[in-house]
Write an enzyme that holds these catalytic residues in place. Structure first.
Site, mmCIF file in Angstrom:
data_model
loop_
_atom_site.group_PDB
_atom_site.id
_atom_site.type_symbol
_atom_site.label_atom_id
_atom_site.label_comp_id
_atom_site.label_asym_id
_atom_site.label_seq_id
_atom_site.Cartn_x
_atom_site.Cartn_y
_atom_site.Cartn_z
ATOM 1 N N GLY A 121 0.852 -1.184 0.000
ATOM 2 C CA GLY A 121 0.000 0.000 0.000
ATOM 3 C C GLY A 121 0.887 1.231 0.000
ATOM 4 O O GLY A 121 2.030 1.182 0.454
ATOM 5 N N THR A 122 0.344 2.323 -0.504
ATOM 6 C CA THR A 122 1.220 3.480 -0.694
ATOM 7 C C THR A 122 0.859 4.669 0.195
ATOM 8 O O THR A 122 1.311 4.730 1.324
ATOM 9 C CB THR A 122 1.275 3.878 -2.178
#
EC number: 3.4.25.1
Length: 281
Positions: free
Chosen positions: A53-54
């Site tokens: 996830g960013t």
């Protein structure tokens, strides 16, 4: 004993014996192998490829706090998922946004939710917001072994402090170190770009609507410069997850609300592609 409890439908004695209000302590005593920190990975060569996830952002406003995240997960230079959910309610008055190894992060959030629910059932009251932040810090620290092999989890925690009557934000490092952020915070691969946008746009007197607009602007700027962060995807109707936490509790903006908000930002970007400009003085 195990066979007897199964045949009678009764819970094992461990579930009926008074003990710690911590669900993690309970697991550590009776099923320690189920705790993420007790897992042992075999030696590996190179980096383990797993979806990550960013970008997560959070901002306070006088009535509470907004926590939001983009929808992209990446694996190396590939887009692993376009519509991943990275922001989750922790309980009625708090939420967690995840960055890092997606699978481990989601598992940690579920364990954190159980931890808070277990405490409330045993003690008959909720943990303080600071207590919740400390519990999450302990969980992140227990994942340090995984992080040393490239499987780090670095969330943002935000909530409404019912005792102080305001929204608060807590950021973490990979070792579980906790810091309270005064006005806004970011984490993830696009965090440096999102933070720059928030630094220029933040004001002490933001309304809830302005705060939600600010996080979308910040995520747009992050996506503009960081390929691992996904911007609003109008064609697929994929928009950032935006949550608001106030004295009324946790609320997630519906898809139509998020679409309208993202649409207004996109429309404004047609005139100003680099986003709104802050005053020089």
């Amino acid at each position: 004993m195990e066979a007897n409890t199964r045949s009678t439908g009764r819970l094992p004695a461990a579930f009926l014996t008074p003990g710690s209000s911590s669900f993690m302590d309970f697991l550590g005593e009776h099923q320690p192998e189920m705790l993420p920190g007790n897992r042992q990975l075999p030696p590996v060569q190179g980096v383990i490829e797993a979806p990550h996830g960013t970008t997560i952002v959070a901002v306070t406003f006088p009535g509470g706090v907004v926590l939001a995240g983009d929808r992209r997960a990446t694996m190396g230079n590939m887009i692993a998922q376009r519509d991943i959910e990275k922001v989750f309610p922790a309980d009625e008055y708090s939420a967690v946004g995840i960055a890092g190894t997606a699978g481990l992060a989601v598992e940690m959030v579920k364990l954190f939710q159980l931890e808070l629910e277990h405490f409330e059932k045993v003690e008959g009251a909720q943990l303080s917001l600071e207590g919740k932040a400390n519990r999450l810090s302990t969980m992140i620290r227990s994942n340090l072994g995984m992080a040393m092999q490239g499987l780090a989890v670095v969330p943002l925690f935000a909530g409404y402090d019912v005792d102080r009557g305001r929204g608060r934000i807590f950021s973490y490092d990979v070792t579980g170190g906790r810091s309270e952020e005064r006005h806004f915070a970011t984490t993830g691969s696009g965090s440096v770009f999102a933070r720059g946008a928030m630094k220029k746009l933040f004001r002490d007197d933001l309304t809830e609507e302005q705060a939600t607009t600010l996080v979308v602007q910040a995520l747009y700027d992050a996506a503009d410069d960081d390929s691992a962060t996904g911007g609003p995807d109008v064609a697929r109707r994929i928009y950032p997850i935006i949550t608001v936490i106030t004295e009324d509790g946790f609320r997630r903006l519906g898809e139509d609300e998020a679409a309208e908000l993202a649409g207004s930002v996109l429309q404004a970007r047609l005139e100003q592609p680099d986003g709104p400009r802050a005053a020089l003085l």
